[in-house]
Motif scaffolding. Sequence first.
Motif, PDB file in Angstrom:
ATOM      1  N   ARG A  12       0.647  -0.810   0.128  1.00 51.75           N
ATOM      2  CA  ARG A  12      -0.129   0.627  -0.472  1.00 51.75           C
ATOM      3  C   ARG A  12       0.966   1.566  -0.073  1.00 51.75           C
ATOM      4  N   VAL A  13       2.094   1.365  -1.167  1.00 54.11           N
ATOM      5  CA  VAL A  13       2.369   2.670  -1.137  1.00 54.11           C
ATOM      6  C   VAL A  13       2.817   3.042  -2.639  1.00 54.11           C
ATOM      7  N   VAL A  14       3.293   4.372  -3.043  1.00 56.37           N
ATOM      8  CA  VAL A  14       3.338   4.106  -4.375  1.00 56.37           C
ATOM      9  C   VAL A  14       5.464   4.604  -4.096  1.00 56.37           C
ATOM     10  N   GLN A  15       6.098   4.362  -5.374  1.00 54.83           N
ATOM     11  CA  GLN A  15       7.190   4.253  -5.141  1.00 54.83           C
ATOM     12  C   GLN A  15       7.063   5.823  -5.541  1.00 54.83           C
ATOM     13  N   ALA A  16       8.642   6.321  -4.971  1.00 55.12           N
ATOM     14  CA  ALA A  16       9.617   8.006  -5.762  1.00 55.12           C
ATOM     15  C   ALA A  16      10.285   7.337  -6.071  1.00 55.12           C
ATOM     16  N   ARG A  17      11.532   8.392  -7.147  1.00 54.96           N
ATOM     17  CA  ARG A  17      12.636   8.588  -7.149  1.00 54.96           C
ATOM     18  C   ARG A  17      13.230   9.636  -6.734  1.00 54.96           C
ATOM     19  N   ALA A  18      14.170   9.448  -6.244  1.00 50.52           N
ATOM     20  CA  ALA A  18      14.645  10.892  -5.994  1.00 50.52           C
ATOM     21  C   ALA A  18      16.516  10.975  -6.332  1.00 50.52           C
ATOM     22  N   GLU A  19      17.118  12.155  -6.941  1.00 51.80           N
ATOM     23  CA  GLU A  19      18.382  11.790  -7.188  1.00 51.80           C
ATOM     24  C   GLU A  19      18.658  12.549  -6.147  1.00 51.80           C
ATOM     25  N   LEU A  20      20.589  11.544  -5.274  1.00 48.87           N
ATOM     26  CA  LEU A  20      21.224  12.323  -4.526  1.00 48.87           C
ATOM     27  C   LEU A  20      22.056  11.892  -5.235  1.00 48.87           C
ATOM     28  N   ASP A  21      23.321  13.186  -4.691  1.00 45.18           N
ATOM     29  CA  ASP A  21      24.891  13.422  -4.595  1.00 45.18           C
ATOM     30  C   ASP A  21      25.885  12.504  -4.272  1.00 45.18           C
ATOM     31  N   ASN A  22      26.129  11.293  -4.143  1.00 40.63           N
ATOM     32  CA  ASN A  22      27.029  10.274  -3.510  1.00 40.63           C
ATOM     33  C   ASN A  22      28.453  10.422  -3.751  1.00 40.63           C
ATOM     34  N   ARG A  23      28.964  11.285  -4.293  1.00 44.17           N
ATOM     35  CA  ARG A  23      29.707  10.737  -4.921  1.00 44.17           C
ATOM     36  C   ARG A  23      31.271  10.923  -4.037  1.00 44.17           C
ATOM     37  N   SER A  24      31.029  11.129  -2.775  1.00 41.90           N
ATOM     38  CA  SER A  24      31.433  11.163  -1.229  1.00 41.90           C
ATOM     39  C   SER A  24      31.507   9.169  -0.895  1.00 41.90           C
ATOM     40  N   ARG A  25      30.762   8.703  -1.518  1.00 41.11           N
ATOM     41  CA  ARG A  25      30.152   7.351  -1.335  1.00 41.11           C
ATOM     42  C   ARG A  25      29.838   6.648  -0.570  1.00 41.11           C
ATOM     43  N   GLY A  26      28.619   7.988   0.565  1.00 39.20           N
ATOM     44  CA  GLY A  26      28.369   7.648   1.883  1.00 39.20           C
ATOM     45  C   GLY A  26      27.327   6.307   2.410  1.00 39.20           C
ATOM     46  N   PHE A  27      26.844   6.219   0.819  1.00 44.67           N
ATOM     47  CA  PHE A  27      25.471   5.346   0.989  1.00 44.67           C
ATOM     48  C   PHE A  27      25.517   4.316   0.532  1.00 44.67           C
ATOM     49  N   LYS A  28      25.469   3.463   0.606  1.00 45.05           N
ATOM     50  CA  LYS A  28      25.848   1.722  -0.239  1.00 45.05           C
ATOM     51  C   LYS A  28      24.250   1.302  -0.869  1.00 45.05           C
ATOM     52  N   ALA A  29      24.993   0.669  -1.651  1.00 45.08           N
ATOM     53  CA  ALA A  29      23.632  -0.216  -2.359  1.00 45.08           C
ATOM     54  C   ALA A  29      22.997  -0.908  -1.273  1.00 45.08           C
ATOM     55  N   GLY A  30      21.406  -1.289  -1.929  1.00 45.74           N
ATOM     56  CA  GLY A  30      20.672  -1.086  -0.587  1.00 45.74           C
ATOM     57  C   GLY A  30      20.168  -0.888   0.430  1.00 45.74           C
ATOM     58  N   GLN A  31      21.042   0.317   1.300  1.00 42.51           N
ATOM     59  CA  GLN A  31      20.798   0.605   2.483  1.00 42.51           C
ATOM     60  C   GLN A  31      19.075   1.537   2.427  1.00 42.51           C
ATOM     61  N   TYR A  32      19.120   1.499   3.556  1.00 41.09           N
ATOM     62  CA  TYR A  32      17.780   1.805   4.404  1.00 41.09           C
ATOM     63  C   TYR A  32      18.349   3.461   5.216  1.00 41.09           C
ATOM     64  N   VAL A  33      17.709   4.356   4.272  1.00 40.27           N
ATOM     65  CA  VAL A  33      17.101   5.885   4.994  1.00 40.27           C
ATOM     66  C   VAL A  33      15.990   5.693   5.343  1.00 40.27           C
ATOM     67  N   ARG A  34      16.089   6.897   6.397  1.00 40.24           N
ATOM     68  CA  ARG A  34      14.681   7.518   5.846  1.00 40.24           C
ATOM     69  C   ARG A  34      14.556   9.086   5.234  1.00 40.24           C
ATOM     70  N   ALA A  35      13.500   9.313   4.194  1.00 39.85           N
ATOM     71  CA  ALA A  35      13.547  10.905   3.757  1.00 39.85           C
ATOM     72  C   ALA A  35      12.743  11.564   4.070  1.00 39.85           C
ATOM     73  N   GLN A  36      12.459  12.997   3.914  1.00 40.97           N
ATOM     74  CA  GLN A  36      11.804  13.866   3.983  1.00 40.97           C
ATOM     75  C   GLN A  36      11.633  14.306   3.101  1.00 40.97           C
ATOM     76  N   VAL A  37      10.432  14.851   3.092  1.00 38.76           N
ATOM     77  CA  VAL A  37       9.752  15.715   1.622  1.00 38.76           C
ATOM     78  C   VAL A  37       8.871  16.571   2.224  1.00 38.76           C
ATOM     79  N   ALA A  38       8.789  17.388   1.385  1.00 39.63           N
ATOM     80  CA  ALA A  38       8.688  18.769   2.471  1.00 39.63           C
ATOM     81  C   ALA A  38       6.872  19.281   0.979  1.00 39.63           C
ATOM     82  N   LEU A  39       6.022  18.738   2.068  1.00 37.29           N
ATOM     83  CA  LEU A  39       5.083  19.046   1.019  1.00 37.29           C
ATOM     84  C   LEU A  39       4.377  20.149   1.816  1.00 37.29           C
ATOM     85  N   PRO A  40       3.538  20.741   0.453  1.00 40.00           N
ATOM     86  CA  PRO A  40       2.960  22.742   1.212  1.00 40.00           C
ATOM     87  C   PRO A  40       1.703  22.255   1.368  1.00 40.00           C
ATOM     88  N   ALA A  41       1.851  23.220   1.818  1.00 36.99           N
ATOM     89  CA  ALA A  41       0.553  23.217   3.851  1.00 36.99           C
ATOM     90  C   ALA A  41      -1.079  23.286   2.288  1.00 36.99           C
TER      91      ALA A  41
END
Length: 97
Positions: free
Chosen positions: A44-73
């Motif tokens: 019961r979710v919709v998938q969305a895709r965001a592009e993140l600069d990962n040149r520093s390799r701080g994130f790994k493939a398959g890693q879970y993180v929490r993201a926040q999307v600023a929704l308009p009021a």
Amino acid sequence: LLDIPESLAGRLKAGMPVSVPGADGKPLQATLQHVDDFVDSERRVVQARAELDNRSRGFKAGQYVRAQVALPAEGGVSLPDAAVLLINGTQVVFVEE
């Protein structure tokens, strides 16, 4: 990839800012690139895709993180949490006129 609750999916659009906590705790900014047009019937979710600069390799493939999307009021006003005071059990905001 972001899993968006189906109740919020209709409010998301490509181009919206996304904030992801970095390894050092500082938020990294990304941009929402795409929001699917269908709901995953099992989760019961919709998938969305965001592009993140990962040149520093701080994130790994398959890693879970929490993201926040600023929704308009939807109506009303938007203000920082620190602007809301609790006085006698009631939430109060002072407005300068």
